[in-house]
Design an enzyme around this catalytic site. Structure first.
Site, PDB file in Angstrom:
ATOM      1  N   HIS A  81      -4.978 -61.677  45.872  1.00 43.40           N
ATOM      2  CA  HIS A  81      -3.942 -60.750  46.318  1.00 43.40           C
ATOM      3  C   HIS A  81      -4.474 -59.333  46.269  1.00 43.40           C
ATOM      4  O   HIS A  81      -5.214 -58.957  45.373  1.00 43.40           O
ATOM      5  CB  HIS A  81      -2.668 -60.879  45.480  1.00 43.40           C
ATOM      6  N   LEU A  82      -4.037 -58.581  47.251  1.00 38.81           N
ATOM      7  CA  LEU A  82      -4.408 -57.173  47.348  1.00 38.81           C
ATOM      8  C   LEU A  82      -3.172 -56.359  46.967  1.00 38.81           C
ATOM      9  O   LEU A  82      -2.099 -56.578  47.507  1.00 38.81           O
ATOM     10  CB  LEU A  82      -4.835 -56.904  48.788  1.00 38.81           C
ATOM     11  N   HIS A  83      -3.329 -55.476  45.992  1.00 46.08           N
ATOM     12  CA  HIS A  83      -2.225 -54.593  45.610  1.00 46.08           C
ATOM     13  C   HIS A  83      -2.262 -53.353  46.512  1.00 46.08           C
ATOM     14  O   HIS A  83      -3.299 -52.682  46.604  1.00 46.08           O
ATOM     15  CB  HIS A  83      -2.397 -54.091  44.169  1.00 46.08           C
ATOM     16  N   ILE A 131       6.993 -57.857  41.661  1.00 44.96           N
ATOM     17  CA  ILE A 131       8.192 -58.013  40.830  1.00 44.96           C
ATOM     18  C   ILE A 131       8.225 -56.987  39.690  1.00 44.96           C
ATOM     19  O   ILE A 131       9.282 -56.691  39.142  1.00 44.96           O
ATOM     20  CB  ILE A 131       8.249 -59.470  40.288  1.00 44.96           C
ATOM     21  N   ASN A 139      -7.816 -57.231  41.809  1.00 48.26           N
ATOM     22  CA  ASN A 139      -8.303 -57.575  40.475  1.00 48.26           C
ATOM     23  C   ASN A 139      -8.963 -58.948  40.547  1.00 48.26           C
ATOM     24  O   ASN A 139      -8.366 -59.901  41.064  1.00 48.26           O
ATOM     25  CB  ASN A 139      -7.138 -57.584  39.480  1.00 48.26           C
TER      26      ASN A 139
HETATM   27  P1  AMP Z   1      -2.911 -59.360  38.989  1.00 47.19           P
HETATM   28  O1  AMP Z   1      -2.734 -58.875  37.583  1.00 47.19           O
HETATM   29  O2  AMP Z   1      -3.843 -58.533  39.812  1.00 47.19           O
HETATM   30  O3  AMP Z   1      -3.256 -60.841  39.022  1.00 47.19           O
HETATM   31  O4  AMP Z   1      -1.507 -59.165  39.698  1.00 47.19           O
HETATM   32  C1  AMP Z   1      -0.491 -60.125  39.697  1.00 47.19           C
HETATM   33  C2  AMP Z   1       0.734 -59.415  40.138  1.00 47.19           C
HETATM   34  O5  AMP Z   1       1.696 -60.350  40.545  1.00 47.19           O
HETATM   35  C3  AMP Z   1       1.386 -58.560  39.038  1.00 47.19           C
HETATM   36  O6  AMP Z   1       1.439 -57.203  39.467  1.00 47.19           O
HETATM   37  C4  AMP Z   1       2.765 -59.195  38.875  1.00 47.19           C
HETATM   38  O7  AMP Z   1       3.759 -58.241  38.602  1.00 47.19           O
HETATM   39  C5  AMP Z   1       2.956 -59.856  40.216  1.00 47.19           C
HETATM   40  N1  AMP Z   1       3.860 -60.989  40.228  1.00 47.19           N
HETATM   41  C6  AMP Z   1       3.859 -62.060  39.400  1.00 47.19           C
HETATM   42  N2  AMP Z   1       4.828 -62.912  39.729  1.00 47.19           N
HETATM   43  C7  AMP Z   1       5.470 -62.382  40.803  1.00 47.19           C
HETATM   44  C8  AMP Z   1       6.561 -62.799  41.618  1.00 47.19           C
HETATM   45  N3  AMP Z   1       7.210 -63.933  41.398  1.00 47.19           N
HETATM   46  N4  AMP Z   1       6.933 -61.992  42.641  1.00 47.19           N
HETATM   47  C9  AMP Z   1       6.297 -60.830  42.873  1.00 47.19           C
HETATM   48  N5  AMP Z   1       5.249 -60.393  42.154  1.00 47.19           N
HETATM   49  C10 AMP Z   1       4.839 -61.154  41.129  1.00 47.19           C
END
Ligand code: AMP
Length: 114
Positions: A100-102, A31, A87
Site C-alpha cells: 500500500h502507498l500512503h 482508518i 513502508n
Molecule cells: P503500514 O503501517 O504502512 O502497514 O500501514 C497500514 C495502514 O493501514 C495504517 O495506517 C492503518 O491505519 C491502516 N489500516 C489498517 N486497517 C485499516 C482499515 N480497515 N481501513 C483503513 N485503513 C486501515
C-alpha cells in the site's frame, strides 16, 4: 501469501471509505489518519509489499504512483504539497502485509520521519 484485511476491503467484506477504484487498484481513507488527507492506494493483486515486487510489477507500481498524484489533485493538495510513502518490512514500519502507498497531505509534514 496470507490474505490481509485489505483483501477483505477489496472484496467489500468489510467497509472502507473508498475514494477510487479501477481494474488494477483501490484507494480508500486510512482508518487512523495521520494528516487531513491520508489515503491508501493498494493493488488488487495480493502482493505482500514492495519487498516482494518483481519486474512484472513495474507497470503496476507506476500506476499506483500516478493514481496517488491524481488523488492529490482531487484532494486539493497538489499546490501545497504532499508525501507518498511505502513502508516495507518491520523496520520500515509495515503492519499490513499487502502493498500500500500512503498519500499524506493537508498539513506540514516533518522530515525525517520518526
Ligand atoms: P503500514 O503501517 O504502512 O502497514 O500501514 C497500514 C495502514 O493501514 C495504517 O495506517 C492503518 O491505519 C491502516 N489500516 C489498517 N486497517 C485499516 C482499515 N480497515 N481501513 C483503513 N485503513 C486501515
Amino acid at each position: 501469501m496470507a490474505e490481509t484485511i485489505f483483501s477483505k476491503i477489496i472484496r467489500r467484506e468489510i467497509p472502507a471509505d473508498i475514494v477510487f477504484e479501477d481494474e488494477q487498484c483501490l484507494a480508500f481513507r486510512d482508518i487512523n489518519p495521520q494528516a487531513p488527507t491520508h489515503i491508501l492506494v493498494i493493488p488488487k493483486e495480493n502482493l505482500e509489499g514492495l519487498q516482494a515486487a518483481e519486474p512484472r510489477h513495474e507497470q503496476l507500481l507506476g500506476h499506483l504512483l500516478l493514481i496517488a498524484a491524481q488523488l492529490a489533485q482531487q484532494e486539493g493538495i497538489t499546490a501545497t504539497g504532499y508525501r507518498c510513502a511505502i513502508n516495507a518490512g518491520a523496520e520500515g514500519g509495515q503492519t499490513v502485509y499487502h502493498l500500500h502507498l500512503h498519500l499524506l497531505g493537508g498539513r506540514q509534514l516533518d522530515w525525517p520521519p520518526g
